[in-house]
Design an enzyme around this catalytic site. Structure first.
Site, PDB file in Angstrom:
ATOM      1  N   ASP A 252      37.467  42.097  38.233  1.00 20.48           N
ATOM      2  CA  ASP A 252      36.546  41.215  38.703  1.00 20.48           C
ATOM      3  C   ASP A 252      35.117  41.962  38.226  1.00 20.48           C
ATOM      4  O   ASP A 252      35.372  42.751  37.503  1.00 20.48           O
ATOM      5  CB  ASP A 252      36.559  41.374  40.167  1.00 20.48           C
ATOM      6  CG  ASP A 252      35.906  40.580  41.086  1.00 20.48           C
ATOM      7  OD1 ASP A 252      35.329  39.643  40.280  1.00 20.48           O
ATOM      8  OD2 ASP A 252      36.104  40.307  42.295  1.00 20.48           O
ATOM      9  N   ASP A 253      34.016  41.223  38.242  1.00 18.33           N
ATOM     10  CA  ASP A 253      32.773  41.590  37.695  1.00 18.33           C
ATOM     11  C   ASP A 253      32.187  42.528  38.629  1.00 18.33           C
ATOM     12  O   ASP A 253      31.534  43.768  37.996  1.00 18.33           O
ATOM     13  CB  ASP A 253      31.813  40.431  37.486  1.00 18.33           C
ATOM     14  CG  ASP A 253      31.670  39.621  38.859  1.00 18.33           C
ATOM     15  OD1 ASP A 253      32.208  40.040  39.929  1.00 18.33           O
ATOM     16  OD2 ASP A 253      30.681  38.766  39.023  1.00 18.33           O
TER      17      ASP A 253
ATOM     18  N   ASP B  56      31.443  44.867  45.733  1.00 14.93           N
ATOM     19  CA  ASP B  56      30.457  45.046  46.401  1.00 14.93           C
ATOM     20  C   ASP B  56      30.841  45.771  47.795  1.00 14.93           C
ATOM     21  O   ASP B  56      30.647  46.961  47.788  1.00 14.93           O
ATOM     22  CB  ASP B  56      29.602  43.726  46.632  1.00 14.93           C
ATOM     23  CG  ASP B  56      28.268  43.591  47.191  1.00 14.93           C
ATOM     24  OD1 ASP B  56      28.083  44.688  48.252  1.00 14.93           O
ATOM     25  OD2 ASP B  56      27.585  42.755  47.155  1.00 14.93           O
TER      26      ASP B  56
END
Length: 166
Positions: free
Chosen positions: A99-100, A103
């Site tokens: 994933d980028d 969070d």
């Protein structure tokens, strides 16, 4: 750009590509991997770069919506789960999840439930989600909003010290 708090971290295409290659370099010691699962949509671009760098040909997606309006993270919705072909690879297979960003960790937890033995990697990690990721490149503070290159256009950027000449 929208106001997402005090800290903004704009990432250019060049920087993102360098960060993706740095992630691939870190992952090379953990491989080889039998399959790669990209968490869409943010994980698609880094997954393509990492797959190229590591020679991974079996690529799958898991589609989860968590940001519904670019400003707030809402409830998770699994739009498409991992394919049976990847799930059937079994516990001995080495599956890489990309994933980028991690969070809050909500999305990573959801995918970890689907693939509990996978190796999780992101380009960027925030403190709340950091414990859920096995490999990452850069940690940023929880109150930092990352502006990815696909979210931006080429426009003038106001200096930090507003009102100062360029």
């Amino acid at each position: 750009m929208s106001d997402h708090g005090d800290k903004a971290f704009p990432v250019s295409w060049d920087q993102f590509h360098r960060d993706c290659r740095a992630l691939a370099w870190r992952l090379s010691a953990a491989g080889p991997f039998d399959a790669l699962v990209a968490i869409t949509r943010g994980g698609l671009v880094p997954a393509a770069i990492v797959a190229r760098e590591l020679g991974i040909r079996t690529i799958e997606t898991v589609c989860i919506a968590s940001y519904h309006d670019y400003d707030t993270q809402g409830g998770l919705r699994v739009l498409k789960g991992v394919s049976d072909a990847v799930l059937k690879l079994g516990r001995d297979a080495k599956v890489l999840v990309i994933d980028d960003l991690v969070d809050t960790g909500q999305t990573a937890r959801e995918v970890r439930d689907m693939l509990p033995h996978a190796h999780f990697a992101t380009i960027y990690a925030k403190p709340l989600g950091r414990p859920l990721v096995d490999t990452f490149v850069t940690e940023v503070s929880q109150d930092t909003w990352i502006y990815f290159p696909w979210d931006m256009g080429l426009t003038f950027q106001e200096p930090l010290a507003k009102g100062q000449p360029g």
